[in-house]
Write an enzyme that holds these catalytic residues in place. Structure first.
Site, PDB file in Angstrom:
ATOM      1  N   TYR A   1     -10.251  -1.886 -15.960  1.00 48.36           N
ATOM      2  CA  TYR A   1      -9.691  -3.183 -16.319  1.00 48.36           C
ATOM      3  C   TYR A   1     -10.223  -4.275 -15.407  1.00 48.36           C
ATOM      4  O   TYR A   1     -10.866  -4.010 -14.394  1.00 48.36           O
ATOM      5  CB  TYR A   1      -8.154  -3.136 -16.286  1.00 48.36           C
ATOM      6  CG  TYR A   1      -7.527  -3.172 -14.899  1.00 48.36           C
ATOM      7  CD1 TYR A   1      -7.622  -2.080 -14.038  1.00 48.36           C
ATOM      8  CD2 TYR A   1      -6.836  -4.300 -14.447  1.00 48.36           C
ATOM      9  CE1 TYR A   1      -7.045  -2.115 -12.773  1.00 48.36           C
ATOM     10  CE2 TYR A   1      -6.258  -4.331 -13.185  1.00 48.36           C
ATOM     11  CZ  TYR A   1      -6.365  -3.238 -12.353  1.00 48.36           C
ATOM     12  OH  TYR A   1      -5.803  -3.277 -11.103  1.00 48.36           O
TER      13      TYR A   1
ATOM     14  N   LYS B   1     -12.424   0.135 -10.706  1.00 51.74           N
ATOM     15  CA  LYS B   1     -11.153  -0.526 -11.052  1.00 51.74           C
ATOM     16  C   LYS B   1     -10.520   0.172 -12.251  1.00 51.74           C
ATOM     17  O   LYS B   1     -10.599  -0.317 -13.387  1.00 51.74           O
ATOM     18  CB  LYS B   1     -11.402  -2.012 -11.322  1.00 51.74           C
ATOM     19  CG  LYS B   1     -10.137  -2.858 -11.296  1.00 51.74           C
ATOM     20  CD  LYS B   1     -10.501  -4.322 -11.154  1.00 51.74           C
ATOM     21  CE  LYS B   1      -9.325  -5.248 -11.396  1.00 51.74           C
ATOM     22  NZ  LYS B   1      -8.249  -5.099 -10.436  1.00 51.74           N
TER      23      LYS B   1
ATOM     24  N   GLU C   1      -6.031  -1.517   2.043  1.00 54.35           N
ATOM     25  CA  GLU C   1      -5.817  -2.792   1.341  1.00 54.35           C
ATOM     26  C   GLU C   1      -4.364  -2.869   0.884  1.00 54.35           C
ATOM     27  O   GLU C   1      -3.578  -1.957   1.139  1.00 54.35           O
ATOM     28  CB  GLU C   1      -6.779  -2.914   0.158  1.00 54.35           C
ATOM     29  CG  GLU C   1      -6.668  -1.769  -0.834  1.00 54.35           C
ATOM     30  CD  GLU C   1      -7.765  -1.743  -1.893  1.00 54.35           C
ATOM     31  OE1 GLU C   1      -8.305  -2.805  -2.230  1.00 54.35           O
ATOM     32  OE2 GLU C   1      -8.050  -0.643  -2.402  1.00 54.35           O
TER      33      GLU C   1
ATOM     34  N   LEU D   1     -11.073  -1.542  -3.321  1.00 53.44           N
ATOM     35  CA  LEU D   1     -11.675  -2.259  -4.441  1.00 53.44           C
ATOM     36  C   LEU D   1     -12.498  -3.417  -3.869  1.00 53.44           C
ATOM     37  O   LEU D   1     -12.066  -4.096  -2.931  1.00 53.44           O
ATOM     38  CB  LEU D   1     -10.588  -2.816  -5.364  1.00 53.44           C
ATOM     39  CG  LEU D   1     -11.187  -3.458  -6.621  1.00 53.44           C
ATOM     40  CD1 LEU D   1     -11.701  -2.393  -7.585  1.00 53.44           C
ATOM     41  CD2 LEU D   1     -10.183  -4.346  -7.313  1.00 53.44           C
TER      42      LEU D   1
END
Ligand code: PMP
Length: 284
Positions: free
Chosen positions: A33, A148, A180, A204
């Site tokens: 996505y 992702k 993260e 990411l």
């Protein structure tokens, strides 16, 4: 009024937007996505999101059902049809529907879905003035966080752990180092230096991260791309996160401890301003 949603080549009212129960996105989280923000009716960092989408698909050997130009046109048409001034466009591509089997099907056609979310006040967010509280949690996600994918269950659980603790989000920690946030990249500031984890499979590769680091360097700020510990974060002068939906968002508290003065810092403030100004100039 119901939203107009894009499904496999058609613009349909959301009630009529349907995919198969055999879709591998549903059965295996076999999908990727992107989320692109919209400000003043225009797409922010569209190119970066399109490039990362292609990379995610390639890493999973998945077909891309649309060209970049078609993708831009679909985004624009949805923004127009749903009258989005400030908000988000969500895009998902899955490997498609096939009889359930762990092996990738050879002949499935990918499923593509896009929808918008109106978010008035996205740029002028009260949270940006107030700052976020985060907690630290163990990073229990899979090892290819650079792709992702839609398997967001652990980040979702992390968000719930944060909520239960009265915080806004969680920073994930692996082998003693911060990876993260649940849906954003994490940064600390010490003196004149911005520190954020280096790129790799562990995080990411944020599109907002790339833009913000470029702007920071252009503004003569020092940037160190390296792993940092939670102890270092607690001693930092400032902390913040970046993402397509939060832009640059200050973090004022970690695990109940104030960061710096316990208020949004000047570096995060300045980077948010620069990011919003500069990316609006290039918005499409
Ligand atoms: N890390 C994770 C785990 C995310 O989910 C996101 C947002 N999708 C980000 C970082 C930020 O990426 P971007 O700036 O491209 O939105």
């Amino acid at each position: 009024m119901s939203r107009t949603v894009y499904v496999n080549g058609n613009y349909v009212p959301e009630e009529d937007a349907k995919v198969s129960v055999f879709d591998r996105g549903f059965l295996f989280a076999d999908g990727v996505y992107e989320v692109t923000s919209v400000l003043q009716g225009k797409l922010i960092d569209f190119d970066g999101h399109a490039v990362r989408l292609q990379r995610s698909l390639s890493e999973l050997d998945m077909k891309n059902p649309v060209t970049k130009d078609e993708l831009l046109e679909i985004h624009r048409e949805l923004v127009r049809a749903n009258d989005i001034d400030e908000g988000l466009v969500y895009l998902q591509i899955t490997r498609g529907a096939a009889d359930r089997d762990f092996a990738f099907p050879e002949d499935a056609e990918p499923t593509i879905v896009l929808f918008t979310q109106a978010k008035p006040g996205l740029a002028d967010s009260p949270k940006a003035k107030q700052g976020m509280k985060v907690i630290s949690i163990e990073d229990q996600r899979w090892g290819r966080r650079d792709i992702k994918t839609v398997q967001l269950l652990y980040p979702s659980m992390g968000k719930m752990m944060a909520k239960a603790a009265g915080a806004d989000d969680a920073w994930m920690v692996e082998d003693g180092f911060v990876t993260e946030g649940t849906s954003n990249n994490a940064y600390i500031v010490k003196g004149n230096t911005i520190i954020t984890r280096h790129l790799g499979n562990e995080i990411l590769h944020g599109i907002t991260r790339a833009a913000v680091l470029k702007f920071a360097r252009e503004a003569q700020m020092k940037v160190e791309e390296r792993a940092f510990t939670m102890e270092e974060a607690l001693q930092a002068d400032e902390a913040f996160v970046t993402s397509a939906s939060a832009f640059v968002m200050p973090v004022v508290e970690i695990d109940g401890n104030p960061i710096g003065k316990g208020a949004p810092g000047s570096v995060a403030y300045r980077l948010r301003e620069i990011y919003l100004d500069e990316s609006l100039k290039k918005a499409v």
